[in-house]
Design an enzyme around this catalytic site. Structure first.
Site: not given
Ligand code: UGB
Length: 434
Positions: A245-247
């Site tokens: 999700l960070y990416a």
């Protein structure tokens, strides 16, 4: 501290105001309908109350912003003066830069480098507790000693950002505030949306309305390459297969900034950082936590990929990243809009900032063991499906061509500097290290 330093602000814009007016109108409405039987009398009273509420709310706004009626408390004046002094440009053709995430790892280094070459710098940081906030406070104190003010505030706080833009004409914004960390996104997904999406949009809204508009350089991430297997990673490679999700929020940031460039003429440069490390670094990152555990005699977990293949990262030393950030700011070109309207096309750029020589995680551990003169207790485990990617490797020719980016620090040299800083910062003399 002036009042707005402590202000709460709604993370969902407008929510607070809607509930407040809803409550006022309904509560008072019911009471008055009991007292007045005539509809016209009641209508007059309702209008009177609305006028009273509106004038009260506008008075409140005036008090908070200190703008409309020339109201300015002594504390506000002192705060503004500090901000202005921090933003003062000390070299010909210098810039005034708002650095978001200035108490963070990359932010503090970039802020200092800008100040040292004579640019004006003001920082903003929310000092959240994703990792030990005392390290952030120490970075803030270090910046203060160099004449840089770091305002405590969240990038979702449009009022505070607008206030800063009222006080200083920022020529550039170096946007480094973010929720970092690849694996933590499974634990706290909403913090990524809050900072990397909502906060980014709030900041862009303020920048697009500023007059003149600043040029924006911001931190994207090597993680946008996700499951891409073209090596080395080039800016034109696929970035539509994020593994975390960070990416995904960083990739979304690239799309969001594109729309602000397209619609409002903001000059945008996105930098895809590759696993940045060095002194004053982030305690959540592997090189940092490995160092802490090795010194404390605790085991470290080393992830391994499919078929027991070692994971590898294009670890990039902080000083090289700082040079890349300054090069990006210097070559960013101007935003073209004003008053929230585009006047012409503005630059939109994306660059990899990596080191171009990936190192495996076991090799990283070996270098740390050498510098620390201690053996690590290694536990090898299969890489959990938590957002990690097996390797990263940057192609940096675009940044090289555009502003002469050329990393010069290998992992061995960079980690030596990190270890020296770590031992000194934590006062390590063979005893417990925090
Ligand atoms: O380039 C980026 O855009 C990102 O870089 C960084 O992410 P990563 O490259 O994942 O760095 P980092 O956590 O140090 O793990 C390094 C290696 O150690 C392995 N690793 C990690 C922890 C552990 O306990 N064991 C382990 O083997 C792990 O599997 C990995 O192979 C930033 O944190 C991130 O915010 C973002 O900026």
């Amino acid at each position: 501290m002036p009042n707005f330093e402590e202000d709460d602000f709604p993370s969902t814009p407008g929510k607070f105001k809607i509930e407040r007016s809803h409550h006022l109108h309904h509560g008072f409405g019911r009471q008055f309908s009991r007292v007045f039987s005539s509809t016209s009398t009641m209508l007059i009273w309702v209008l009177f109350l609305i006028a009273l509420t509106v004038s009260f709310l506008s008075f409140q706004t005036t008090v908070h912003t200190g703008r409309s009626y020339g109201y300015l408390s002594w504390a506000d004046r002192k705060w503004e003066r500090e901000v202005r002094v921090s933003a003062q440009i000390q070299r010909p053709h210098g810039m005034s830069v708002l650095v978001t995430g200035a108490a963070g790892f990359v932010g503090s280094h970039v802020a200092l480098a800008l100040k040292k070459r004579g640019d004006g710098v003001v920082g903003i940081d929310n000092f959240n507790d994703y990792y030990d906030p005392s390290l952030k406070q120490a970075r803030k104190a270090m910046l203060k000693r160099h004449g840089i003010m770091v305002v405590e505030g969240d990038i979702n706080d449009a009022k505070k950002l607008n206030k800063l833009f009222d006080v200083v004409v920022f020529t550039h914004v170096m946007h480094l505030a973010a929720q970092a960390g690849v694996r933590y996104a499974m634990e706290n997904p909403h913090s990524y949306v809050h900072s990397n999406i909502a906060g980014l949009v709030t900041l862009l809204e303020v920048c697009k309305s500023a007059n003149p508009q600043p040029s924006i350089v911001w931190a994207s991430s090597s993680s946008v390459y996700g499951l891409n297997d073209q090596v080395p990673f080039s800016e034109s490679d696929r970035t539509d297969q994020p593994a975390s999700l960070y990416a995904a929020t960083k990739k979304a940031g690239e799309e969001i900034t594109h729309t602000y460039n397209h619609i409002y003429g903001l000059s945008i440069t996105g930098l895809r950082f590759f696993t940045v490390y060095g002194p004053w670094g982030r305690p959540d990152m592997a090189y940092f936590s490995f160092t802490r555990n090795i010194l404390q005699g605790k085991p470290i977990t080393v992830y391994r990929g499919k078929d027991r293949v070692d994971l590898a990262r294009d670890f990039t030393y902080i000083d090289d990243i700082v040079k890349g950030c300054l090069g990006s700011l210097d070559s960013s070109g101007k935003s073209t809009g004003s008053g929230g309207r585009k006047r012409g096309p503005a630059p939109y750029r994306i660059f990899n900032l990596g080191n171009t020589s990936p190192v495996t995680v076991p090799n990283l551990v070996g270098i740390l063991e050498k510098h620390l003169k201690m053996k690590a207790k290694k536990h090898f485990v299969d890489m959990p499906g938590n957002g990690d990617v097996p390797f990263t490797h940057a192609n940096i020719s675009a940044a090289q061509n555009e502003f002469g980016y050329k990393p010069t620090t290998d992992l061995e040299t960079g980690l030596k500097k990190f270890v020296r800083w770590y031992l000194s910062y934590y006062g390590y003399h063979g005893k417990y290290v925090n």
